[in-house]
Design a protein around this motif. Structure first.
Motif, PDB file in Angstrom:
ATOM      1  N   ARG A 288     -13.658  11.974 -26.374  1.00 29.60           N
ATOM      2  CA  ARG A 288     -13.307  12.986 -27.623  1.00 29.60           C
ATOM      3  C   ARG A 288     -12.488  11.998 -28.444  1.00 29.60           C
ATOM      4  O   ARG A 288     -11.690  11.162 -28.262  1.00 29.60           O
ATOM      5  CB  ARG A 288     -12.399  13.898 -27.138  1.00 29.60           C
ATOM      6  CG  ARG A 288     -12.165  14.939 -28.329  1.00 29.60           C
ATOM      7  CD  ARG A 288     -11.067  16.081 -27.982  1.00 29.60           C
ATOM      8  NE  ARG A 288     -10.909  16.752 -29.074  1.00 29.60           N
ATOM      9  CZ  ARG A 288     -10.994  18.155 -29.080  1.00 29.60           C
ATOM     10  NH1 ARG A 288     -11.742  18.615 -28.108  1.00 29.60           N
ATOM     11  NH2 ARG A 288     -10.637  18.578 -30.208  1.00 29.60           N
TER      12      ARG A 288
ATOM     13  N   ASP B 222     -10.821   8.810 -21.192  1.00 24.46           N
ATOM     14  CA  ASP B 222     -11.509   9.617 -19.891  1.00 24.46           C
ATOM     15  C   ASP B 222     -12.625  10.368 -20.381  1.00 24.46           C
ATOM     16  O   ASP B 222     -13.770  10.351 -19.484  1.00 24.46           O
ATOM     17  CB  ASP B 222     -10.572  10.340 -19.368  1.00 24.46           C
ATOM     18  CG  ASP B 222      -9.311   9.864 -18.832  1.00 24.46           C
ATOM     19  OD1 ASP B 222      -9.686   9.062 -17.661  1.00 24.46           O
ATOM     20  OD2 ASP B 222      -7.930   9.834 -19.173  1.00 24.46           O
ATOM     21  N   CYS B 223     -12.817  10.966 -21.574  1.00 21.70           N
ATOM     22  CA  CYS B 223     -13.672  11.842 -21.797  1.00 21.70           C
ATOM     23  C   CYS B 223     -14.392  11.444 -23.161  1.00 21.70           C
ATOM     24  O   CYS B 223     -15.451  12.188 -23.420  1.00 21.70           O
ATOM     25  CB  CYS B 223     -13.370  13.239 -21.899  1.00 21.70           C
ATOM     26  SG  CYS B 223     -12.473  13.899 -23.326  1.00 21.70           S
TER      27      CYS B 223
ATOM     28  N   THR C  35      -9.768  14.982 -14.234  1.00 23.71           N
ATOM     29  CA  THR C  35     -10.599  14.276 -14.604  1.00 23.71           C
ATOM     30  C   THR C  35     -10.069  13.371 -15.784  1.00 23.71           C
ATOM     31  O   THR C  35     -10.723  12.290 -16.056  1.00 23.71           O
ATOM     32  CB  THR C  35     -11.797  15.207 -15.682  1.00 23.71           C
ATOM     33  OG1 THR C  35     -11.011  15.957 -16.763  1.00 23.71           O
ATOM     34  CG2 THR C  35     -12.566  15.965 -14.717  1.00 23.71           C
ATOM     35  N   HIS C  36      -8.824  13.586 -16.229  1.00 30.16           N
ATOM     36  CA  HIS C  36      -8.216  12.684 -17.233  1.00 30.16           C
ATOM     37  C   HIS C  36      -7.031  11.677 -16.429  1.00 30.16           C
ATOM     38  O   HIS C  36      -5.878  12.077 -16.298  1.00 30.16           O
ATOM     39  CB  HIS C  36      -7.513  13.164 -18.067  1.00 30.16           C
ATOM     40  CG  HIS C  36      -8.548  13.745 -19.437  1.00 30.16           C
ATOM     41  ND1 HIS C  36      -9.230  14.623 -19.056  1.00 30.16           N
ATOM     42  CD2 HIS C  36      -8.636  13.489 -20.519  1.00 30.16           C
ATOM     43  CE1 HIS C  36     -10.051  15.081 -20.060  1.00 30.16           C
ATOM     44  NE2 HIS C  36      -9.657  14.283 -21.057  1.00 30.16           N
TER      45      HIS C  36
ATOM     46  N   CYS D 152     -10.781   9.271 -26.490  1.00 32.04           N
ATOM     47  CA  CYS D 152     -10.095   9.439 -25.186  1.00 32.04           C
ATOM     48  C   CYS D 152     -10.598   8.335 -24.137  1.00 32.04           C
ATOM     49  O   CYS D 152     -11.927   8.406 -23.978  1.00 32.04           O
ATOM     50  CB  CYS D 152     -10.265  10.947 -24.812  1.00 32.04           C
ATOM     51  SG  CYS D 152      -9.621  11.285 -23.207  1.00 32.04           S
TER      52      CYS D 152
ATOM     53  N   ASP E  65      -8.614  18.016 -24.753  1.00 33.64           N
ATOM     54  CA  ASP E  65      -9.463  18.463 -23.271  1.00 33.64           C
ATOM     55  C   ASP E  65      -8.993  17.985 -22.119  1.00 33.64           C
ATOM     56  O   ASP E  65      -9.653  17.998 -21.211  1.00 33.64           O
ATOM     57  CB  ASP E  65     -10.727  17.820 -23.647  1.00 33.64           C
ATOM     58  CG  ASP E  65     -11.601  18.344 -24.668  1.00 33.64           C
ATOM     59  OD1 ASP E  65     -11.367  19.691 -25.213  1.00 33.64           O
ATOM     60  OD2 ASP E  65     -12.165  17.636 -25.436  1.00 33.64           O
TER      61      ASP E  65
END
Length: 70
Positions: free
Chosen positions: A24, A21-22, A44-45, A19, A39
């Motif tokens: 994962r 952004d995070c 946040t994404h 991901c 997620d």
């Protein structure tokens, strides 16, 4: 040229993706459309995509051929 980031929904080859952004990880075993991050949170994404860790990334028949990678 291979992109390092592909948006959700892109048709991709088998491989491992992270991901954007995070962080994962997601692995697919066959050509498929990339899902949103499990997620996913709108606040946040913001990149809404996956970084290519292994594999070829966007398939030749990319559904978003005119969108640059972010």
């Amino acid at each position: 040229m291979q992109k390092d980031h592909v948006p959700y929904g892109s048709d991709v080859s088998a491989g491992t993706y992270e991901c954007a952004d995070c962080g994962r990880e997601y692995t697919n075993q066959s050509k498929t459309s990339l899902p949103p991050c499990p997620d996913f949170k709108p606040d946040t994404h913001t990149l809404n995509g996956w970084k290519i860790l292994t594999g070829q990334g966007d398939a030749v028949e990319d559904p978003y051929p005119n969108e640059p990678s972010k």
